[in-house]
Design a protein around this motif. Structure first.
Motif, PDB file in Angstrom:
ATOM      1  N   ASP A 219    -106.312 -25.774  39.835  1.00  0.00           N
ATOM      2  CA  ASP A 219    -105.659 -24.848  40.558  1.00  0.00           C
ATOM      3  C   ASP A 219    -106.344 -23.329  40.317  1.00  0.00           C
ATOM      4  N   THR A 220    -107.188 -23.428  39.268  1.00  0.00           N
ATOM      5  CA  THR A 220    -107.831 -22.129  38.744  1.00  0.00           C
ATOM      6  C   THR A 220    -106.620 -21.221  37.807  1.00  0.00           C
ATOM      7  N   ALA A 221    -105.748 -21.879  37.427  1.00  0.00           N
ATOM      8  CA  ALA A 221    -104.562 -21.360  36.711  1.00  0.00           C
ATOM      9  C   ALA A 221    -103.888 -22.044  35.692  1.00  0.00           C
ATOM     10  N   THR A 258    -107.051 -15.024  38.298  1.00  0.00           N
ATOM     11  CA  THR A 258    -106.538 -13.781  38.932  1.00  0.00           C
ATOM     12  C   THR A 258    -105.033 -14.145  39.153  1.00  0.00           C
ATOM     13  N   THR A 259    -104.487 -15.185  38.761  1.00  0.00           N
ATOM     14  CA  THR A 259    -102.901 -15.582  38.968  1.00  0.00           C
ATOM     15  C   THR A 259    -102.438 -14.886  37.819  1.00  0.00           C
ATOM     16  N   TYR A 260    -102.876 -14.784  36.838  1.00  0.00           N
ATOM     17  CA  TYR A 260    -101.983 -13.966  35.638  1.00  0.00           C
ATOM     18  C   TYR A 260    -102.925 -12.901  35.188  1.00  0.00           C
ATOM     19  N   LEU A 261    -103.185 -11.921  36.008  1.00  0.00           N
ATOM     20  CA  LEU A 261    -103.479 -10.713  35.356  1.00  0.00           C
ATOM     21  C   LEU A 261    -102.713  -9.971  34.660  1.00  0.00           C
ATOM     22  N   SER A 262    -103.068  -9.573  33.360  1.00  0.00           N
ATOM     23  CA  SER A 262    -102.293  -8.771  32.597  1.00  0.00           C
ATOM     24  C   SER A 262    -102.744  -7.274  32.457  1.00  0.00           C
TER      25      SER A 262
END
Length: 482
Positions: A219-221, A258-262
């Motif tokens: 799921d790319t994350a 890009t789901t967990y951009l910090s």
């Protein structure tokens, strides 16, 4: 009879002379390769020949025909002094060795609320908190990535971290965030997917190492690992690498998502115009501009000291030329409260030439995502025309600044300017787009008026651009951080 007794006595004495008596101030341990546990050696002869090569050791033999280090009797004086020095060094070494061994715990000694690092027999190792001991032979263990039920027989040993309170708090926060992510992204539904047939090894950025069977989805994350003790859930940003990711002994290191951009606002220490109580931070150097005509470079010398230097040139009807420089100090910075003080000097040439000095203090409550700041300053303003002093005045400044993050990369800001000798109350509203090393502020400034101001008081636009009926002033600012 008497001669027999003499013979027996001589034989006993001979046997004693051939014995090697071992003297040591500490007991040595040997790691048994058969069962991987440490066994106490009490037999001196076994200690001489069976001591583990992993533990440096010195054995002193007091009744040997030769001296301790194989020297003859002629060199016993030298050997004695050398032995004394090495004995002292051995005591120091064994003291530190004992201190390190004290940090290791047997699995059966683990109890509730123990913060430990478990070293497992399958070579995995990870940090966590003992939640309970439901049965004498197993524990419930909370890791950063999930809760496990572990039999004590699977644990090789544990390293004690009970007094590392910072790690304790961090682990609890990360574990809570992990459970929130499981619910938010419905990760438990992915457990119906098949697993890789061979084991993968997950290395995290927190120095945890887990072995298990990876669930086959992308799921790319996220990554989910099935172990003998339970399921573990990982987000891409916390994964350092995975060995045998696809079952071909490959190693995957790229886990961008890009789901967990910090992303954090690098310009959080300043509003559109005025600074606040946050420190710039050591190494936070950036180049910024105002109204597309001015440039300013800022240097974060330390966590509490920053400096700036810059200027403006706007070719309007009346050319605007400004040069400025200053320093900002941040003596107080807690979780919610931040205080800064600074000095700023400015030279400007528009219609008149102005020399301005500003001293200020700013106190901020909140975080970089949401904050309220009260800014107070005092200016010494000297203005002249054609080299003739025409005005010297001092102004008191009071500025209210607020900001609120309204999106992943957006922040809304507002600044109110109260100036003692100015009937207008300028108000600046801006929207900031930010990335890790870039900010773009776009805003508008308009005029409020103090009580008692005359009706024909010029607007802020008329002051700035010398054009009537110009109530709103557009404003743009950029910054690049390096």
């Amino acid at each position: 009879m008497r001669s027999n007794k003499r013979v027996i006595a001589r034989r006993a004495l001979a046997r004693r002379s051939n014995l090697h008596t071992c003297h040591s101030e500490r007991r040595f341990f040997l790691r048994s390769k058969k069962n991987d546990v440490r066994n106490l050696l009490t037999d001196c002869s076994a200690l001489e020949f069976a001591i583990s090569p992993e533990i440096p050791h010195i054995v002193f033999c007091t009744t040997c025909k030769k001296s301790t280090f194989g020297m003859t009797g002629k060199n016993k004086g030298i050997a004695s002094s050398s032995a004394s020095g090495l004995l002292a060094m051995t005591f120091v070494f064994l003291f530190f060795l004992g201190s390190s061994l004290n940090a290791q715990m047997r699995p059966q000694d683990l109890s509730r609320d123990y913060l430990v690092k478990l070293v497992m027999r399958d070579s995995s190792s990870f940090y966590g908190l003992v939640l309970a001991k439901p049965l004498p032979d197993r524990i419930l263990f909370q890791t950063r990535n999930g809760r496990l039920e572990i039999p004590l027989r699977d644990i090789y040993y544990a390293v004690d971290y009970r007094f590392n309170f910072v790690m304790n708090d961090d682990l609890k926060k990360v574990a809570l965030s992990n459970r929130v992510d499981i619910e938010k992204y419905h990760l438990s539904q992915l457990l119906s997917n098949p697993k890789l047939e061979t084991q993968s090894v997950v290395h995290t950025s927190s120095l945890d190492v887990y072995r298990g069977y990876r669930y086959l989805f992308d799921d790319t994350a996220h990554v989910i690992l099935s172990t003998d003790w339970g399921e573990l859930y990982f987000t891409y940003p916390e994964i350092h690498l995975i060995e045998n990711y696809s079952g071909t002994n490959d190693i995957r290191k790229d886990f961008f998502t890009t789901t967990y951009l910090s992303v954090k606002d690098p310009m959080a220490s300043q509003g559109f115009i005025t600074p606040n109580g946050f420190a710039f931070g050591e190494g936070n150097n950036f180049l910024s501009d105002y109204l597309l005509g001015g440039l300013q470079i800022n240097y974060g010398a330390t966590d509490w000291l920053s400096m700036n230097l810059g200027g403006v040139f706007l070719p309007l009807k009346n050319n605007i030329i400004v040069a400025t420089g200053g320093a900002k100090f941040t003596p107080l910075s807690t979780e919610f409260w931040h205080f800064s003080a600074g000095l700023q000097g400015m030279y400007s040439q528009v219609v008149k030439t102005t020399h301005l000095g500003l001293g200020y203090g700013a106190i901020t409550y909140g975080s970089w995502e949401s904050q309220l700041t009260f800014f107070a300053g005092y200016t010494i303003d000297h203005t002249d025309s054609l080299g003739i002093p025409v005005n010297t005045k001092n102004d008191e400044l009071f500025i209210i600044q607020a900001a609120q993050r309204v999106g992943e990369n957006l922040k809304l800001g507002v600044e109110f300017f109260f100036i003692s000798n100015f009937d207008i109350v300028p108000v600046l509203i801006s929207m900031r787009y930010f990335d890790n090393n870039l900010t773009v502020d776009i805003g508008v400034a308009f005029s409020l008026y103090k009580a008692g101001a005359v009706q024909n008081t010029p607007t802020l636009g008329e002051y700035v651009f010398n054009v009537p009926n110009f109530p709103i002033v557009p404003a743009v600012s950029l910054s690049y951080h390096f």
